[in-house]
Structures are given as C-alpha cells and as structure tokens.
Design a protein around this motif. Structure first.
Motif, mmCIF file in Angstrom:
data_model
loop_
_atom_site.group_PDB
_atom_site.id
_atom_site.type_symbol
_atom_site.label_atom_id
_atom_site.label_comp_id
_atom_site.label_asym_id
_atom_site.label_seq_id
_atom_site.Cartn_x
_atom_site.Cartn_y
_atom_site.Cartn_z
ATOM 1 N N ARG A 15 39.367 44.714 58.725
ATOM 2 C CA ARG A 15 39.870 43.326 58.871
ATOM 3 C C ARG A 15 40.177 42.700 57.605
ATOM 4 O O ARG A 15 41.548 42.153 57.581
ATOM 5 C CB ARG A 15 38.602 42.574 59.274
ATOM 6 N N GLU A 16 39.638 42.882 56.404
ATOM 7 C CA GLU A 16 40.253 42.139 55.331
ATOM 8 C C GLU A 16 41.495 42.974 54.649
ATOM 9 O O GLU A 16 42.294 42.239 54.121
ATOM 10 C CB GLU A 16 38.829 42.272 54.259
ATOM 11 N N ILE A 19 44.406 41.525 56.837
ATOM 12 C CA ILE A 19 44.576 40.060 56.218
ATOM 13 C C ILE A 19 45.636 40.322 54.914
ATOM 14 O O ILE A 19 46.544 39.584 55.032
ATOM 15 C CB ILE A 19 43.454 39.448 56.347
ATOM 16 N N ALA A 23 49.568 39.259 55.074
ATOM 17 C CA ALA A 23 49.959 38.223 54.098
ATOM 18 C C ALA A 23 51.116 38.692 53.033
ATOM 19 O O ALA A 23 51.713 37.844 52.948
ATOM 20 C CB ALA A 23 48.628 37.826 53.076
ATOM 21 N N SER A 29 48.479 32.452 57.726
ATOM 22 C CA SER A 29 47.218 31.927 58.351
ATOM 23 C C SER A 29 46.462 32.815 59.173
ATOM 24 O O SER A 29 47.052 33.647 60.020
ATOM 25 C CB SER A 29 47.502 30.679 59.347
ATOM 26 N N PHE A 30 45.088 32.994 58.990
ATOM 27 C CA PHE A 30 44.449 33.816 59.382
ATOM 28 C C PHE A 30 43.151 33.307 60.285
ATOM 29 O O PHE A 30 42.649 32.368 59.582
ATOM 30 C CB PHE A 30 43.995 34.907 58.549
ATOM 31 N N GLU A 32 39.313 34.943 61.656
ATOM 32 C CA GLU A 32 38.486 35.924 61.644
ATOM 33 C C GLU A 32 38.016 35.943 63.008
ATOM 34 O O GLU A 32 37.098 34.799 63.269
ATOM 35 C CB GLU A 32 37.490 36.417 60.471
ATOM 36 N N LEU A 37 40.808 39.712 64.256
ATOM 37 C CA LEU A 37 41.426 38.631 63.634
ATOM 38 C C LEU A 37 42.555 38.005 64.259
ATOM 39 O O LEU A 37 43.036 38.973 65.179
ATOM 40 C CB LEU A 37 41.849 38.990 62.089
ATOM 41 N N ALA A 39 46.237 36.582 63.743
ATOM 42 C CA ALA A 39 46.893 36.110 62.623
ATOM 43 C C ALA A 39 48.432 35.420 62.966
ATOM 44 O O ALA A 39 48.858 35.558 64.258
ATOM 45 C CB ALA A 39 47.649 37.536 61.989
ATOM 46 N N PHE A 118 44.431 28.789 54.415
ATOM 47 C CA PHE A 118 43.688 29.947 53.795
ATOM 48 C C PHE A 118 42.670 29.404 52.785
ATOM 49 O O PHE A 118 43.175 28.502 51.732
ATOM 50 C CB PHE A 118 44.634 30.932 53.026
ATOM 51 N N HIS A 123 36.606 34.078 52.688
ATOM 52 C CA HIS A 123 37.232 35.238 52.061
ATOM 53 C C HIS A 123 36.578 35.670 50.595
ATOM 54 O O HIS A 123 36.333 34.866 49.864
ATOM 55 C CB HIS A 123 38.579 35.023 52.089
ATOM 56 N N ASN A 214 48.705 36.596 45.623
ATOM 57 C CA ASN A 214 48.576 37.831 46.038
ATOM 58 C C ASN A 214 49.230 38.672 44.967
ATOM 59 O O ASN A 214 50.014 38.144 44.007
ATOM 60 C CB ASN A 214 49.371 38.291 47.292
#
Length: 276
Positions: A15-16, A19, A23, A29-30, A32, A37, A39, A118, A123, A214
């Motif tokens: 899942r992570e 994301i 991204a 935008s996400f 869970e 998830l 997205a 976010f 997270h 990021n």
C-alpha cells in the motif's frame, strides 16, 4: 476541475509503496482503505503510459485489482470520517479531526479536517517530520513549510512557538484545506500560498525549512532550500525511502548542509540538517 479515481485492491505490504510510486507520476491525493487505497489525479495531469508502468511493475507481486472512474470535486470530510482515526506522536502530540473528542493529557493538539490533501500524520513521513520537529527549538523562529499539504507541519511549528510561519503547496485543494486547518488551530493570520518554491519565491531567510515532498523534487530544489535557510538554521526533509538517504545526504552536503539526525519508519526516512 475533474479528478480521475482509481480504486486499487492490493496486498497490505504494498500500500505505502504504491502511494509513493503513484505520487511520482502525478497522483496527488490518496485514501487508504481496508482493501488497499483510492488514488486520485487531475485529469489534465494524467499520463496513461507512466501510470501503466507502475501498474505493470507491481501487478503480480501486489496482486492488483483496479477500478477506474471519474469524479467532480467533492467535500471529503464524510469519507474521511469513515477511515480517519486520531493519532498520537509520542506522548506530546495528538492529531485529530474536529469530529473526534479532545484529549487534554497531550501537550499539543492539532486539528486536521482533511479533504484531498496529503498529510494527516498517518503516513510515516508526516509522523517522522512531526517527531523531528519536537526535537527542534521553534520558539521565536521563522519557519516555512514547502509542499504543505494539509498544513500539519506549519501548524506544529505554530504550536511549538514559531513567531512567523509561511506555507505553500502546488495544489489548489491543499491550499483551501490548509487555510481551513490553519483557522481551526488559531492561525487566522497565516494564509497558504499556491505554487512551487520557484513560483512562490519566498523572501528572506528562515530558521527552519520543512519539506515533505518526494525524492526527485527534493533533489531538484535543494539548492533553493540552501538559499532559504539561515546559517546554523535547520532543514527537515522527508518523502523518500531509507535507501534514498545517501542520495539526499550527498546533495544536501554539496549545497552546505551537515546531517544532524535521521529517523525511519516503515522504510520511509526523515532527516534533519544544519546549514554550515
């Protein structure tokens, strides 16, 4: 403004990762869910080719099942009430939505009513940044939050005694949501800006610069961050994996920073630098 919606069922361990990968290709935008998830990406920003590369990379390992759709801009508070639980950062900070009861035993309480933004503390990167902020003296300091999302890190800076707080994000929804969250936390004199760091062009220097974005954006903008941080000021970075620490560290060192501290959680990392 229309958003494309992708409801993704996947193995929990992925899942992570998904994301982060989505991204990187423009999803902003996400949400869970119990099975994976949801997205979201603005229709005009969507690249089918880039998206498909991510899907192909994880299709088998993550056991992906995806349903695509389109939606108009909506208020996300109702959806978040279904999925969003309060969190505690150590014994000092309690992050909750306005529909959750307060807890007086925490020194700092942050109210976040997220829409499609976010940064709720759930997270790992947001959690790590908040944890790092608790170790840095904010009292009377000038602070800027780059790529602020919900505004949670700017709010934390305010709670920790910063005398001046600035924040901005590239997403209009984040700006609207951040301003609402600022009001909820007694920051009516702070308004979130819209744009990249180059477009906003912050004036002067800051004691503390926060950036949870990021890896690629951080590497591209680190030289600008160096111009914004006062000598002996602090730069707090997250939004990248632990295996990316070396790349981030080397770039930061090349523009005049030394590493003071690092934390990691769920393979995500956050670093504190000092301007030398």
């Amino acid at each position: 403004m229309q958003y494309l919606e992708f409801k993704i069922n996947c193995k929990e361990d992925f899942r992570e990762i998904l994301i982060a990968e989505l991204a990187e290709v423009g999803f902003d935008s996400f949400l869970e869910t119990d099975t994976g998830l949801d997205a979201y990406i603005e229709e005009k920003s969507f690249s089918r080719e880039s998206y498909q590369e991510v899907v192909n990379r994880y299709q088998d390992a993550a056991d992906l099942e995806i349903t695509e759709g389109m939606m108009e801009k909506v208020n996300w508070n109702e959806e978040w009430e279904k999925h969003y639980d309060p969190i505690a950062v150590g014994e000092e900070v309690y992050v909750r939505a306005s529909f959750h009861p307060a807890k007086s035993e925490f020194k700092h309480e942050i109210l976040i009513n997220p829409k499609m933004s976010f940064g709720t503390g759930h997270h790992a990167t947001t959690f790590l940044m908040l944890s790092h902020q608790l170790t840095i003296d904010h009292q009377g300091k000038r602070v800027i939050d780059i790529g602020a999302g919900t505004g949670i890190l700017a709010i934390m800076a305010h709670k920790l005694g910063a005398s001046e707080v600035e924040a901005f994000d590239i997403d209009e929804w984040c700006v609207d949501n951040g301003n609402e969250n600022f009001d909820l936390n007694g920051m009516k004199d702070v308004k979130m800006g819209l744009g990249t760091v180059r477009e906003v062009a912050p004036q002067g220097t800051f004691d503390i610069v926060l950036a949870n974005i990021n890896k690629n954006v951080l590497l591209d903008e680190l030289e600008i961050y160096a111009s914004l941080v006062k000598k002996q000021g602090n730069l707090l970075l997250s939004g990248f994996y632990t295996h990316d620490i070396e790349d981030i560290h080397e770039k930061a060192k090349s523009v005049g920073f030394k590493l003071l501290s690092q934390k990691d959680k769920d393979n995500w990392a956050a670093l504190i630098f000092e301007k030398i």
